[in-house]
Write a protein that holds these residues in place. Structure first.
Motif, PDB file in Angstrom:
ATOM      1  N   ASN A 152       0.863  -1.172   0.000  1.00  0.00           N
ATOM      2  CA  ASN A 152       0.000   0.000   0.000  1.00  0.00           C
ATOM      3  C   ASN A 152       0.900   1.222   0.000  1.00  0.00           C
ATOM      4  OD1 ASN A 152      -2.258   1.669   0.212  1.00  0.00           O
ATOM      5  ND2 ASN A 152      -2.061   1.746   2.436  1.00  0.00           N
ATOM      6  N   ILE A 153       0.749   2.036  -1.008  1.00  0.00           N
ATOM      7  CA  ILE A 153       1.586   3.230  -1.068  1.00  0.00           C
ATOM      8  C   ILE A 153       0.677   4.443  -1.051  1.00  0.00           C
ATOM      9  CG2 ILE A 153       1.710   3.305  -3.599  1.00  0.00           C
ATOM     10  CD1 ILE A 153       4.743   4.137  -3.071  1.00  0.00           C
ATOM     11  N   ARG A 154       1.030   5.400  -0.230  1.00  0.00           N
ATOM     12  CA  ARG A 154       0.236   6.625  -0.256  1.00  0.00           C
ATOM     13  C   ARG A 154       1.135   7.844  -0.113  1.00  0.00           C
ATOM     14  NH1 ARG A 154      -0.951   8.713   4.863  1.00  0.00           N
ATOM     15  NH2 ARG A 154      -0.414   7.305   6.549  1.00  0.00           N
ATOM     16  N   PRO A 155       0.792   8.883  -0.850  1.00  0.00           N
ATOM     17  CA  PRO A 155       1.594  10.098  -0.778  1.00  0.00           C
ATOM     18  C   PRO A 155       1.363  10.810   0.550  1.00  0.00           C
ATOM     19  CG  PRO A 155      -0.292  10.437  -2.202  1.00  0.00           C
ATOM     20  CD  PRO A 155      -0.334   9.006  -1.770  1.00  0.00           C
ATOM     21  N   VAL A 184       4.402   1.844 -12.066  1.00  0.00           N
ATOM     22  CA  VAL A 184       4.322   3.294 -12.178  1.00  0.00           C
ATOM     23  C   VAL A 184       3.074   3.747 -11.444  1.00  0.00           C
ATOM     24  CG1 VAL A 184       4.150   5.242 -13.776  1.00  0.00           C
ATOM     25  CG2 VAL A 184       5.493   3.222 -14.403  1.00  0.00           C
ATOM     26  N   LEU A 185       3.206   4.734 -10.602  1.00  0.00           N
ATOM     27  CA  LEU A 185       2.063   5.204  -9.836  1.00  0.00           C
ATOM     28  C   LEU A 185       1.065   5.902 -10.749  1.00  0.00           C
ATOM     29  CD1 LEU A 185       4.170   4.616  -7.617  1.00  0.00           C
ATOM     30  CD2 LEU A 185       3.206   6.524  -6.343  1.00  0.00           C
ATOM     31  N   GLY A 186      -0.208   5.612 -10.508  1.00  0.00           N
ATOM     32  CA  GLY A 186      -1.265   6.185 -11.339  1.00  0.00           C
ATOM     33  C   GLY A 186      -1.543   7.634 -11.005  1.00  0.00           C
ATOM     34  N   ASP A 187      -2.543   8.176 -11.670  1.00  0.00           N
ATOM     35  CA  ASP A 187      -2.885   9.588 -11.487  1.00  0.00           C
ATOM     36  C   ASP A 187      -3.240   9.886 -10.033  1.00  0.00           C
ATOM     37  OD1 ASP A 187      -2.427  10.005 -14.094  1.00  0.00           O
ATOM     38  OD2 ASP A 187      -4.540   9.951 -14.710  1.00  0.00           O
ATOM     39  N   GLN A 188      -3.821   8.904  -9.357  1.00  0.00           N
ATOM     40  CA  GLN A 188      -4.191   9.108  -7.952  1.00  0.00           C
ATOM     41  C   GLN A 188      -3.033   8.712  -7.028  1.00  0.00           C
ATOM     42  OE1 GLN A 188      -7.136  10.648  -7.481  1.00  0.00           O
ATOM     43  NE2 GLN A 188      -7.169  10.596  -9.720  1.00  0.00           N
ATOM     44  N   MET A 189      -1.852   8.575  -7.600  1.00  0.00           N
ATOM     45  CA  MET A 189      -0.648   8.218  -6.845  1.00  0.00           C
ATOM     46  C   MET A 189      -0.814   6.848  -6.190  1.00  0.00           C
ATOM     47  SD  MET A 189       1.138  11.210  -6.941  1.00  0.00           S
ATOM     48  CE  MET A 189       1.919  11.801  -5.456  1.00  0.00           C
ATOM     49  N   GLN A 190      -1.511   5.987  -6.875  1.00  0.00           N
ATOM     50  CA  GLN A 190      -1.744   4.657  -6.325  1.00  0.00           C
ATOM     51  C   GLN A 190      -1.063   3.611  -7.177  1.00  0.00           C
ATOM     52  OE1 GLN A 190      -3.260   3.766  -3.398  1.00  0.00           O
ATOM     53  NE2 GLN A 190      -3.153   5.975  -3.089  1.00  0.00           N
TER      54      GLN A 190
END
Lengths: 244, 202
Positions: A152-155, A184-190
């Protein structure tokens, strides 16, 4: 003047102290990432060190060391507790430099990575990585659940950059000399929670992670084109005194 | 070079009877190695032996005692965290320690340029280049060579280099002092550094 000479003079001015603040910050970050740059910084430090010999010593007050010891005691006490953001600081010394095997483009923004254990000993299969833009601000938090191989990655402070993508990398001796793209992280940084499914938990435990800033859609070369710092994931409960 | 600079460096004393000022390079390296293993007693010894030096350097840049104290505190916390990264093959231990503190002091100064009340007094310090004999931790020959190299620069450039290194003057401050455009100052500083490097290698 060649790029090499220019970098050397930039480093020289960094050590002298006259490099402008923004370039100074960038070089401070870069030397953490690039052992060759760090070595050249140290060379310049040696060259100019003699000037400091002219400075008369000043005896510090007795309370100063007591205060330093107090902070160390505090850090040591905190490191045994869960949910401890202060260990970001104490764990920084455990960072290893990620020696990207590819030539690095200097234009890419730096994203530094620190890895720390955030879980108490009762949850030994969970790990957290803090990805830092600089020494202070966490940019991303990465949680890895080894048992289920879920991430789980979150900005935290990281923000989408127009025309750029963030890319997560994994590196392990078993995977060969080069970092492999996790995604590659998506537009929602996910990122897909199952992006680590293909990796063995034992490998994940030893692996290092990094984030780089890449052109939209990810690195065109299959290798990071921006530098990063990595750290190993630490087994929960070991605390910061557990060296590499 | 001062007449008594040939005084042999104090070597191989046992830690128990060594006065802090007399710790040799090798002893400081050993202490850093022990600090890397989380040895708090070694850390206290290292601090005692080196903090006056670091505080002197930092105070000269920041001018404010409490500010300098804060930087020293942060510097030693960093030393505690980074001791394992010290490589005696790449850096002399004192240079490594001083650089951590000096680097931090200049970071602070660039972050809060108004925090320092005045730069005038730094001008007075610039020629205070009394070769030290009290500091036996440094290699006097290197010092001498560096000073010889700086002395070969034009007088103004000697001052610029020392004001920058010792007192933390920025390009802008130097440009104002010497009434030159900032870019000219950058060029001068880089030429001076290039000349120093060439001279040291000669």
């Amino acid at each position: 003047m060649s790029e090499h000479d220019d970098l050397d003079m930039q480093i020289a001015e960094f050590v002298l102290g006259t490099l402008p603040a923004d370039e100074r910050r960038a070089l401070n970050a870069r030397r953490l990432l690039d052992p060759a740059v760090d070595a050249r910084v140290q060379q310049w430090e040696e060259r100019l060190a003699g000037m400091a010999d002219d400075v008369a010593p000043v005896q510090p007050g007795p309370e100063l060391f007591a205060e330093i010891e107090r902070v160390l005691d505090q850090q040591a006490a905190q490191s045994t507790q869960p949910d401890n953001t202060a260990s970001v600081v104490t764990l920084r010394r455990q960072l290893n430099l990620w020696r990207w095997s590819t030539a690095l483009a200097s234009a890419a923004a730096l994203v530094l990575v620190a890895v720390l254990t955030l879980q108490p000993a009762s949850a030994p299969e969970s790990f957290v990585a803090v990805f830092q833009h600089d020494d202070q601000q966490p940019a991303f938090l990465l949680t890895v659940d080894l048992q289920n191989r879920q991430l789980n990655i979150r900005p935290v402070t990281a923000e989408p950059q127009p025309g750029k993508s963030y890319q997560l990398w994994i590196k392990s001796d078993e995977l060969g000399p080069n970092p492999q793209s996790v995604g590659v992280l998506g537009d929602q940084m996910q990122l897909d929670k199952g992006a680590l499914k293909q990796y063995d938990p034992a490998l994940l435990r030893e692996a290092t992670f990094g984030i780089s800033v890449e052109p939209p859609g990810g690195s065109p070369t299959g290798q990071p084109t921006g530098p990063a710092i990595h750290g190993y994931l630490y087994p929960a409960g070991d605390g910061p005194s557990h060296g590499i | 070079m001062p007449p008594d600079s040939s005084t042999p460096k104090v070597e191989a004393r046992s830690p128990s009877d060594a006065t802090p000022e007399a710790l040799s390079v090798a002893n400081i390296s050993t202490l850093i190695g022990r600090v890397a293993k989380q040895d708090r007693a070694a850390f206290a010894k290292l601090y005692k032996a080196t903090a006056p030096k670091l505080l002197g350097v930092v105070l000269r840049i920041l001018k404010e005692r409490s500010w300098a104290d804060d930087v020293i505190q942060e510097a030693y916390l960093k030393v505690w965290q980074r001791a394992s990264l010290f490589d005696a093959g790449k850096a002399s231990p004192i240079t490594w320690l001083v650089s951590i503190a000096r680097n931090k002091a200049i970071d602070e100064l660039r972050k809060h340029p108004a925090g320092r009340t005045s730069t005038d007094d730094a001008m007075d310090e610039r020629v205070a280049r009394q070769p030290t004999t009290q500091d036996q931790m440094e290699d006097q020959q290197e010092v001498s060579k560096l000073n010889q190299c700086i002395d070969q620069l034009a007088k103004e450039r000697q001052d610029m280099v020392r004001l920058a290194y010792l007192s933390g003057w920025s390009r802008e401050e130097l440009a104002r002092q010497y009434q030159q455009p900032v870019n000219t100052m950058k060029t001068w500083l880089r030429r001076a550094l290039q000349d120093i490097k060439g001279c040291l290698e000669s």
